[in-house]
Design a protein around this motif. Structure first.
Motif, PDB file in Angstrom:
ATOM      1  N   ASN A 208      -6.890   9.530  -4.606  1.00  0.00           N
ATOM      2  CA  ASN A 208      -7.005   8.117  -4.970  1.00  0.00           C
ATOM      3  C   ASN A 208      -6.329   7.176  -3.966  1.00  0.00           C
ATOM      4  O   ASN A 208      -5.406   6.444  -4.313  1.00  0.00           O
ATOM      5  CB  ASN A 208      -6.409   7.926  -6.377  1.00  0.00           C
ATOM      6  CG  ASN A 208      -6.796   6.571  -6.948  1.00  0.00           C
ATOM      7  OD1 ASN A 208      -7.778   5.971  -6.495  1.00  0.00           O
ATOM      8  ND2 ASN A 208      -6.023   6.101  -7.904  1.00  0.00           N
TER       9      ASN A 208
ATOM     10  N   ARG B  77     -10.318  -1.559   2.105  1.00  0.00           N
ATOM     11  CA  ARG B  77      -9.117  -2.045   2.780  1.00  0.00           C
ATOM     12  C   ARG B  77      -8.794  -1.080   3.918  1.00  0.00           C
ATOM     13  O   ARG B  77      -8.774   0.134   3.711  1.00  0.00           O
ATOM     14  CB  ARG B  77      -7.957  -2.099   1.792  1.00  0.00           C
ATOM     15  CG  ARG B  77      -6.809  -2.902   2.307  1.00  0.00           C
ATOM     16  CD  ARG B  77      -5.807  -3.228   1.226  1.00  0.00           C
ATOM     17  NE  ARG B  77      -4.933  -4.278   1.747  1.00  0.00           N
ATOM     18  CZ  ARG B  77      -3.792  -4.621   1.193  1.00  0.00           C
ATOM     19  NH1 ARG B  77      -3.388  -4.030   0.089  1.00  0.00           N
ATOM     20  NH2 ARG B  77      -3.049  -5.578   1.732  1.00  0.00           N
TER      21      ARG B  77
ATOM     22  N   VAL C  28       0.862  -1.186   0.000  1.00  0.00           N
ATOM     23  CA  VAL C  28       0.000   0.000   0.000  1.00  0.00           C
ATOM     24  C   VAL C  28       0.901   1.241   0.000  1.00  0.00           C
ATOM     25  O   VAL C  28       1.772   1.361   0.851  1.00  0.00           O
ATOM     26  CB  VAL C  28      -0.918   0.017   1.233  1.00  0.00           C
ATOM     27  CG1 VAL C  28      -1.787   1.261   1.235  1.00  0.00           C
ATOM     28  CG2 VAL C  28      -1.772  -1.236   1.263  1.00  0.00           C
ATOM     29  N   THR C  29       0.688   2.130  -0.971  1.00  0.00           N
ATOM     30  CA  THR C  29       1.537   3.327  -1.020  1.00  0.00           C
ATOM     31  C   THR C  29       0.761   4.609  -0.750  1.00  0.00           C
ATOM     32  O   THR C  29       1.349   5.609  -0.366  1.00  0.00           O
ATOM     33  CB  THR C  29       2.236   3.471  -2.386  1.00  0.00           C
ATOM     34  OG1 THR C  29       1.233   3.399  -3.394  1.00  0.00           O
ATOM     35  CG2 THR C  29       3.273   2.400  -2.604  1.00  0.00           C
ATOM     36  N   ARG C  30      -0.565   4.605  -0.984  1.00  0.00           N
ATOM     37  CA  ARG C  30      -1.331   5.837  -0.770  1.00  0.00           C
ATOM     38  C   ARG C  30      -2.430   5.572   0.266  1.00  0.00           C
ATOM     39  O   ARG C  30      -3.302   4.730   0.065  1.00  0.00           O
ATOM     40  CB  ARG C  30      -1.944   6.331  -2.078  1.00  0.00           C
ATOM     41  CG  ARG C  30      -0.901   6.873  -3.069  1.00  0.00           C
ATOM     42  CD  ARG C  30      -1.535   7.512  -4.291  1.00  0.00           C
ATOM     43  NE  ARG C  30      -2.583   6.685  -4.877  1.00  0.00           N
ATOM     44  CZ  ARG C  30      -2.349   5.620  -5.633  1.00  0.00           C
ATOM     45  NH1 ARG C  30      -1.114   5.250  -5.917  1.00  0.00           N
ATOM     46  NH2 ARG C  30      -3.354   4.925  -6.114  1.00  0.00           N
TER      47      ARG C  30
ATOM     48  N   GLU D  56      -5.498   4.000  -1.531  1.00  0.00           N
ATOM     49  CA  GLU D  56      -5.706   2.547  -1.660  1.00  0.00           C
ATOM     50  C   GLU D  56      -6.300   1.943  -0.402  1.00  0.00           C
ATOM     51  O   GLU D  56      -6.879   0.870  -0.441  1.00  0.00           O
ATOM     52  CB  GLU D  56      -4.370   1.858  -1.949  1.00  0.00           C
ATOM     53  CG  GLU D  56      -3.783   2.243  -3.285  1.00  0.00           C
ATOM     54  CD  GLU D  56      -2.293   1.971  -3.324  1.00  0.00           C
ATOM     55  OE1 GLU D  56      -1.828   1.438  -4.329  1.00  0.00           O
ATOM     56  OE2 GLU D  56      -1.596   2.279  -2.345  1.00  0.00           O
ATOM     57  N   ALA D  57      -6.093   2.618   0.728  1.00  0.00           N
ATOM     58  CA  ALA D  57      -6.593   2.070   1.992  1.00  0.00           C
ATOM     59  C   ALA D  57      -6.874   3.208   2.947  1.00  0.00           C
ATOM     60  O   ALA D  57      -6.397   4.329   2.764  1.00  0.00           O
ATOM     61  CB  ALA D  57      -5.567   1.103   2.599  1.00  0.00           C
TER      62      ALA D  57
END
Lengths: 316, 409
Positions: free
Chosen positions: B224, B253, B168-170, B226-227
């Motif tokens: 945007n 997530r 997960v990066t963002r 991701e989690a």
């Protein structure tokens, strides 16, 4: 005195100290509600502004919040009263003419806004981490004298605030306030400036609440949003005034000491219960406090000592 | 007249009750005060923490107590998760009950209030199992304030690393607006950005709101993500946020922390909806063998509670280290106990753990140095009185919380 007696005394001093702080706040509410019928549901907001004003002006370091002003305590407490008074003046100018329930909603809303400011403006208040450490007067005397001297100081302040409130309600000003509360139209017809009188009462009550807040901050030695939890600093103050006797300054003081005593100091009773009941006793205690309040409200709606106004002509 | 008589009677009754001894406590017992948040905001955590404290006391007394056969009596008090009440009940424990030491309070606010106003002036050693605020470390505490929980810094770093490792990066952050949420968030963000991650938005939320859709929509709509990083408590908003995020398709997530490590999350949300999610919590660095001893003993007494419930192992260890420190001090002298805490918890020395109380006490009595390694980890107090600890990485597997890894400091 034996060590046990000293310990027991210090415990009662602790309870009485918070009782005295709540007595000042309850006297403030009595000015608003008991005298003038102003339903102030934002007590926590005025307590918070007083507490934070004094905390920020006296806190030694500026780490995490505005600070390091190094004000002496008496000046900071006066400033706390002033800050609460100014807030009430601004708020009251806009809202004080609202009917009681609408005023309650407005004050509640503003208190909530203040709470969010206090939580989020870290540069000013330290945010959720709060302001620490705060000095408490007489600390250098150590146990057991420091708490006793601090309590005596607070009791003296309660006496002064009580004297002021008594003077206010017995004066012509106080009679106008009661007239406004009972029949606003009649008071207006008598030529009284309704708006102005209500605003004066609102500001005076808020000033007392601000002082109570400053006392609370220095008693806690630490100021964070949790210290001015609306449950204890709004709801409980209302309970104190209603139980003690709305409209009666002595009632407000007695209600403050009694309700705080019941609220905070009955927990030791759980230690005397059998252990299987004791696990549930904390919840039972809250239920019993609620029940006691219901009984007071139903059996003695005027409170333990009700208002004692001069008897009206119709003998009611 | 009724009123005056009523007030008098209540006062007389109160004094009469207070002069009697509590059920089960005896004069020669060594008293340890426990300030717990049985009611109020932290109430959901209280049962497991209380049970852990009682388990430790029961084990100590079953093993023959301390100081040549004196029993430990745990004097419990409820602080209603409120600082003023916490100060009041703590004063009772310190001044009236005359406790030798104190475990708790649980929240950072209450620890700050109680320690500065009550325990530091009285010189009472205080060991909190759960106050994680960094503001506690620099207190001018005359070396009397200790914690068996790891302050928030470590958990934030471990969570950031785990999040990056799981691809997960963002991340959008939504954290409860109190000292716990904000402190942990700051640590996470600093570490996460250092590791090349991006925080798309950071929102503080207030507890006990009916809806968090507006906050969630804003968080999901920018950058945007991701989690969702969710730091909070299940009952006061956490579960609502998870449910509304899933219902509206904002997030699927979640990255969570110790506050959300709770069975109620799985019951409310459903394990299938949490398959990709994970979290961290102040875990146990204890070897499996040691941990099992604690867990088995805990389950035997409290079949319906989770032995690894948030801060329960830390509470068990708090009581154990205090009891060993009393033995080491050789008396109930508060200053001596405070001084002995580091001595019994830190290495080097004979390693002892849960269930070893008799062995540890006898070693101390024989003049040997012990090193308590507890249910929550090795318990090494640093100069500020904070424990070096371990962080669990957990996820939901087979309808229950399972620990994937444990990271030591």
């Amino acid at each position: 005195m034996s060590a046990e007696a000293v310990g027991l005394t210090l415990y009662f001093v602790q309870i009485a100290t918070l009782g005295a702080i709540y007595a000042v706040i309850a006297l403030g509410l009595n000015v608003n509600w008991g005298f003038s019928g102003l339903m102030n549901a934002g007590i926590a907001g005025f307590v918070a502004i007083g507490a934070y004003t004094s905390a920020i002006l006296t806190a030694p370091n500026g780490a995490g919040q505005l600070g390091a002003f190094g004000w002496p305590l008496w000046a900071a407490w006066l400033a706390a009263m002033g800050a609460a008074g100014v807030l009430a003046l601004v708020m009251g100018t806009i809202t004080v003419n609202l009917r009681s329930d609408y005023l309650a909603i407005a004050t509640l809303g503003i208190a909530e806004i203040l709470r969010l400011i206090v939580r989020n403006e870290d540069w000013l208040t330290g945010g959720p981490l709060g302001v620490t450490p705060l000095a408490r007067p007489f600390e250098s005397y150590g146990n057991p004298w420091a708490p006793v001297l601090f309590l005596l100081l607070l009791l003296a302040i309660v006496a002064v605030v009580y004297w002021l409130a008594e003077r206010a309600i017995r004066s012509p000003w106080g009679r106008v306030q009661r007239a406004l509360r009972e029949n606003e139209a009649a008071a207006a017809a008598m030529g009284k400036d309704v708006r102005n009188f209500r605003l004066q009462s609102f500001v005076l009550g808020a000033t007392f609440m601000g002082l109570g807040g400053a006392m609370l901050a220095h008693f806690s030695k630490y100021m964070s949003p949790d210290v001015v939890d609306p449950l204890t600093t709004t709801f409980l103050v209302w309970v104190m005034l209603i139980a003690g006797g709305s409209g009666n300054n002595r009632g407000a003081i007695i209600g403050a000491f009694l309700i705080w005593g019941i609220w905070a100091a009955t927990d030791f009773l759980t230690a005397y219960l059998p252990s299987d009941v004791a696990t549930r006793a904390a919840y039972l205690r809250l239920f019993l406090i609620g029940l006691a309040l219901q009984i007071i409200l139903i059996r003695r709606p005027e409170g333990l000592i009700g208002e004692r106004p001069p008897r009206p002509a119709d003998g009611r | 007249m009724f009123n005056r008589r009523f007030v008098m009677l209540s006062a007389v009754a109160a004094v009469a009750v207070m002069s009697g001894a509590p059920v089960g406590a005896q004069a020669q017992d060594v008293k340890i005060g426990a300030v717990l948040s049985v009611t109020g905001g932290l109430a959901p955590f209280a049962p497991a923490i209380t049970a852990a404290a009682r388990l430790a006391v029961d084990e100590i007394n079953a093993a023959g107590g301390v100081l040549g056969g004196r029993r430990i009596a745990l004097v419990e008090a409820d602080d209603q998760t409120n600082p003023q009440v916490a100060q009041t009940v703590a004063t009772r424990l310190v001044q009236v009950e005359n406790v030798a030491a104190m475990v708790g309070p649980l929240t950072s606010s209450n620890v700050l209030a109680v320690s500065q106003a009550v325990t530091i002036p009285a010189g009472v050693p205080l060991v909190s199992p759960s106050a994680t605020s960094p503001a506690i470390s620099p207190l001018d505490d005359k070396d009397t304030v200790f914690r068996t929980v790891t302050p928030d810094g470590l958990q934030g770093r471990v969570l950031a690393r785990t999040t990056r490792e799981r691809g997960v990066t963002r991340v959008a952050a939504m954290v409860v607006n109190n000292d716990y949420g904000r402190g942990l968030q700051a640590n996470f963000i600093a570490a996460f950005q250092e590791m090349g991650g991006t925080i798309t938005s950071a929102t503080n939320f207030e507890e006990n709101r009916a809806s968090y859709r507006a906050e969630l929509a804003t968080a999901a709509g920018s950058g945007n993500p991701e989690a969702l990083l969710l730091i909070g408590y299940p009952a006061s908003g956490g579960n609502t946020i998870l449910r509304q995020a899933l219902e509206n398709g904002f997030f699927n997530r979640f990255v969570m922390t110790d506050g959300m490590r709770d069975g109620s999350v799985i019951q409310t949300i459903g394990p299938q909806n949490l398959a990709n999610s994970f979290g961290t919590s102040g875990g146990s660095a204890a070897p499996a063998e040691t941990l099992k001893k604690y867990q088995d003993a805990f389950r035997a007494k409290n079949p319906s509670l989770d032995p690894m419930g948030a801060f329960a192992p830390q509470m068990y260890d708090a009581v154990m280290t205090v009891a060993l420190a009393i033995q080491k001090a050789g008396s109930t002298d508060r200053a001596a106990i405070a001084k002995a805490l580091r001595d019994v918890a830190n290495g080097p020395g004979e390693v002892v753990g849960p269930g070893d109380f008799a062995k540890a006490r006898d070693a101390i009595a024989a003049g040997r140095k012990v090193n308590y390694d507890g249910a929550s980890g090795p318990i090494e107090f640093d100069a500020a009185g904070d424990a070096a600890g371990a962080i669990d990485v957990w996820s939901v597997k087979g309808g229950a919380i399972s620990v994937d890894a444990t990271v030591l400091r």
